[in-house]
Design a protein around this motif. Structure first.
Motif, PDB file in Angstrom:
ATOM      1  N   GLN A  18      50.560   2.642  61.209  1.00 37.66           N
ATOM      2  CA  GLN A  18      50.366   2.289  62.616  1.00 37.66           C
ATOM      3  C   GLN A  18      49.480   0.451  62.271  1.00 37.66           C
ATOM      4  OE1 GLN A  18      49.940   4.616  65.763  1.00 37.66           O
ATOM      5  NE2 GLN A  18      50.880   3.242  67.806  1.00 37.66           N
ATOM      6  N   ARG A  19      50.100  -0.067  62.754  1.00 40.82           N
ATOM      7  CA  ARG A  19      48.951  -1.274  62.921  1.00 40.82           C
ATOM      8  C   ARG A  19      48.300  -1.509  64.739  1.00 40.82           C
ATOM      9  NH1 ARG A  19      52.205  -6.717  61.718  1.00 40.82           N
ATOM     10  NH2 ARG A  19      53.172  -6.483  63.593  1.00 40.82           N
ATOM     11  N   TYR A  20      46.804  -2.269  63.608  1.00 38.70           N
ATOM     12  CA  TYR A  20      45.957  -1.768  65.085  1.00 38.70           C
ATOM     13  C   TYR A  20      44.923  -3.761  64.577  1.00 38.70           C
ATOM     14  CZ  TYR A  20      41.800   0.281  62.846  1.00 38.70           C
ATOM     15  OH  TYR A  20      40.896   0.302  61.513  1.00 38.70           O
ATOM     16  N   TRP A  21      44.472  -4.434  65.691  1.00 37.81           N
ATOM     17  CA  TRP A  21      43.592  -5.608  65.693  1.00 37.81           C
ATOM     18  C   TRP A  21      42.173  -4.998  66.622  1.00 37.81           C
ATOM     19  CZ3 TRP A  21      48.583  -5.532  65.995  1.00 37.81           C
ATOM     20  CH2 TRP A  21      49.615  -6.095  65.209  1.00 37.81           C
ATOM     21  N   THR A  22      41.520  -5.642  65.465  1.00 38.60           N
ATOM     22  CA  THR A  22      40.329  -5.315  66.512  1.00 38.60           C
ATOM     23  C   THR A  22      39.490  -6.740  66.698  1.00 38.60           C
ATOM     24  OG1 THR A  22      38.441  -5.134  64.660  1.00 38.60           O
ATOM     25  CG2 THR A  22      40.168  -3.425  65.974  1.00 38.60           C
ATOM     26  N   ASP A  23      38.889  -6.736  67.664  1.00 37.46           N
ATOM     27  CA  ASP A  23      37.277  -7.896  68.048  1.00 37.46           C
ATOM     28  C   ASP A  23      36.418  -7.727  68.535  1.00 37.46           C
ATOM     29  OD1 ASP A  23      36.799 -10.778  68.326  1.00 37.46           O
ATOM     30  OD2 ASP A  23      38.484 -11.802  69.845  1.00 37.46           O
ATOM     31  N   ASP A  24      35.375  -8.196  67.834  1.00 35.90           N
ATOM     32  CA  ASP A  24      33.639  -7.474  68.123  1.00 35.90           C
ATOM     33  C   ASP A  24      33.306  -8.400  68.664  1.00 35.90           C
ATOM     34  OD1 ASP A  24      32.986  -8.426  65.707  1.00 35.90           O
ATOM     35  OD2 ASP A  24      31.980  -6.868  65.133  1.00 35.90           O
ATOM     36  N   THR A  25      34.128  -9.705  69.376  1.00 35.30           N
ATOM     37  CA  THR A  25      33.693 -10.951  69.985  1.00 35.30           C
ATOM     38  C   THR A  25      32.233 -11.009  70.808  1.00 35.30           C
ATOM     39  OG1 THR A  25      35.186 -12.673  68.789  1.00 35.30           O
ATOM     40  CG2 THR A  25      33.448 -14.075  70.822  1.00 35.30           C
ATOM     41  N   TYR A  26      32.925  -9.909  72.257  1.00 34.36           N
ATOM     42  CA  TYR A  26      32.431  -9.727  72.952  1.00 34.36           C
ATOM     43  C   TYR A  26      31.260  -8.408  73.728  1.00 34.36           C
ATOM     44  CZ  TYR A  26      36.427 -12.687  74.002  1.00 34.36           C
ATOM     45  OH  TYR A  26      36.908 -13.457  73.641  1.00 34.36           O
ATOM     46  N   SER A  27      31.197  -7.361  71.820  1.00 29.82           N
ATOM     47  CA  SER A  27      30.714  -5.989  72.177  1.00 29.82           C
ATOM     48  C   SER A  27      29.169  -6.196  72.609  1.00 29.82           C
ATOM     49  CB  SER A  27      31.168  -5.357  71.300  1.00 29.82           C
ATOM     50  OG  SER A  27      31.395  -6.321  69.662  1.00 29.82           O
TER      51      SER A  27
END
Length: 522
Positions: free
Chosen positions: A41-50
């Motif tokens: 199962q695919r997923y994407w992450t983005d920690d730009t704002y974390s």
């Protein structure tokens, strides 16, 4: 619905690539302990704002039409909410979408792992693995789950069934209510046309009725010629042709309402001038449909016909709608019918629940009857329970009659946008202004409230397997349901009440017997 899915796939094609994705091993079947099969199962992450905190909050976006480059943009809703809360963004591709496929064949057996309960278990399993196996630094993070359209159902029920695992849910245009005949769908488009050009729906109704009349009076060759005049040379079945025409006119009223209604009004005037000639009316209607086909970018009528979704190979574009339609056949209903005939009905009266069920049988080889009453009893329909929801709808939401129309639940808000924009604009629209931007800000504020009062959650519940119409891996089915739309008798509770009453009666008789024994003279 077929048209909606196809157009969204066209819109998002090429926005992202498989190289951008992470994968994890998800259970094929969460409820069969003997089935050890998994799928990626695919997923994407983005920690730009974390934020720099040890465990920032996580905004989990459930999606079938994957476009993280668009969804995570700074001026999209998720980007704005992440910026205001310091959240990590995660986008999860739901099962049977894109490349997240539990089976490589979309047959009845291959789709036996497609159910509400499997989707809910996927989300909970992903949340657990993400926090405690893949990224333990996020083990104390609070999660907010977000979805629109079908995935908004999963978002809503993930919070409803697992409040310890998800601090809140943002649900955009969720078709929550299961019902057999969803005739309100076409009414939304009819009203939309009448808003721009009064009387438009009546003109389309007359054109639809005239098309059916002429079709009934024609032989096979003439019928093929009539369909060709609408741009449809590859839909031999008449009712399937009427379904395609309904999908196309609804598309036109959604994207080009003024042009469609002005053209149809001119066609009606020309037919009146020629002595109410049905031939003139049908010819003009066919010309409008043909032009809409070209404008859509999907000029092949078969692409709009759910009955032509005959490929069973996962990943084949002609099979894209099969998993969604399978859920309608098994648990939701929500068949887009004509309903009671009237002067503002813009689709053929041949579109009945029975016709849709015949297509279910044709595609999957089994006579389904979705138990809509059981689905609503289990999940609440338009009245989910719990707290911490942001329900977002709009006047252009064709599923609004299946969605909540207000809420008094604790920590929850309901927003109904009065905008001509598509309801998909709320999440994915860039650089939005006015009411849409204000609604996003209102949701951001309630998310901040959820995060402020919720403790670090631990998922503790797992959805139970479906007791409704379900398929076994060999393609056989469990007991079918009924045509009840959710107002039927809840027999399970009736049996419980009868059992309790019987038990109480037996106890009373026992007490009477004891008292009688002791009072009997010896």
């Amino acid at each position: 619905a077929v048209a909606l899915a196809a157009l969204l796939l066209l819109s998002f094609a090429g926005v992202t690539s498989a190289a951008d994705a992470f994968t994890f091993e998800q259970a094929q079947d969460h409820f069969n302990p003997e089935n050890m099969e998994t799928f990626a199962q695919r997923y994407w992450t983005d920690d730009t704002y974390s934020s720099d905190s040890t465990s920032p909050p996580i905004l989990l976006y459930l999606s079938c039409f994957i476009a993280p480059a668009l969804d995570f943009a700074p001026t999209a809703a998720l980007g704005q909410w992440a910026a205001s809360t310091g959240a990590l963004l995660v986008e999860l591709e739901v099962r049977y979408c894109g490349e997240s496929l539990p089976a490589d064949q979309f047959t009845a057996a291959g789709l036996s792992y497609q159910s509400i309960e499997q989707h809910l278990a996927d989300v909970l399993e992903f949340r657990e693995k993400f926090s405690y196996v893949l990224y333990p630094d996020y083990s104390a993070s609070q999660w907010i789950v977000v979805g629109e359209y079908e995935e908004a159902n999963t978002a809503t029920w993930s919070r409803e069934k697992n409040p310890n695992g998800f601090a809140g849910a943002v649900s955009v245009a969720a078709p929550l209510q299961a019902k057999m005949s969803f005739y309100e769908y076409q009414q939304v488009f009819a009203a939309y046309g009448d808003y721009y050009v009064p009387g438009c729906s009546a003109v389309i109704h007359n054109a639809t009725a005239a098309t059916e009349f002429v079709m009934d009076q024609s032989d096979a060759t003439q019928q093929d010629q009539l369909k060709a005049s609408f741009g449809c040379t590859d839909v031999p079945d008449n009712t399937q042709f009427y379904y395609v025409v309904a999908q196309i006119i609804e598309y036109g009223l959604s994207y080009f309402p003024e042009e469609v209604c002005q053209n149809m009004t001119a066609v009606s005037a020309e037919a009146d001038a020629s002595g109410n000639d049905d031939g003139v009316l049908v010819e003009g209607y066919g010309d409008v449909i043909s032009k809409l086909l070209e404008a859509s970018g999907l000029p092949d009528c078969a692409k709009w016909d759910l009955a032509f979704d005959t490929s069973t190979q996962a990943g084949n574009a002609s099979a894209d709608y099969r998993p969604s339609f399978y859920l309608l056949c098994t648990q939701f209903g929500q068949f887009e019918t004509a309903g009671p005939n009237g002067p503002n009905v813009i689709v053929s009266t041949s579109l009945t629940p029975q016709w849709y069920l015949s297509i279910c049988e044709e595609l999957f080889g089994f006579a389904f009857i979705p138990d809509t009453a059981a689905t609503n009893l289990e999940y609440g329909g338009r009245e989910p329970w719990g707290s911490n929801y942001a329900f977002v709808s709009s006047v252009t939401n064709p599923f609004k009659d299946l969605f909540v129309n207000g809420t008094e639940l604790e920590g929850s808000i309901f927003i109904n946008l009065v905008t001509a924009d598509s309801f998909f604009t709320f999440l994915s629209g860039l650089n939005v202004e006015g009411e849409v931007l204000e609604a996003r800000q209102e949701v951001a504020a309630v998310i901040e409230q959820w995060l402020a009062v919720s403790s670090s959650p631990t998922p503790t519940a797992t959805p139970s397997p479906s007791a409704f119409v379900s398929m076994t891996p060999d393609g056989s089915a469990s007991e079918p349901g009924s045509f009840d739309d959710g107002d039927g008798i809840p027999w399970g509770w009736v049996f419980v009440a009868i059992f309790c009453a019987s038990l109480a009666a037996m106890m009373l008789l026992a007490i009477v017997a004891i008292v009688t024994v002791y009072r009997t003279p010896r």
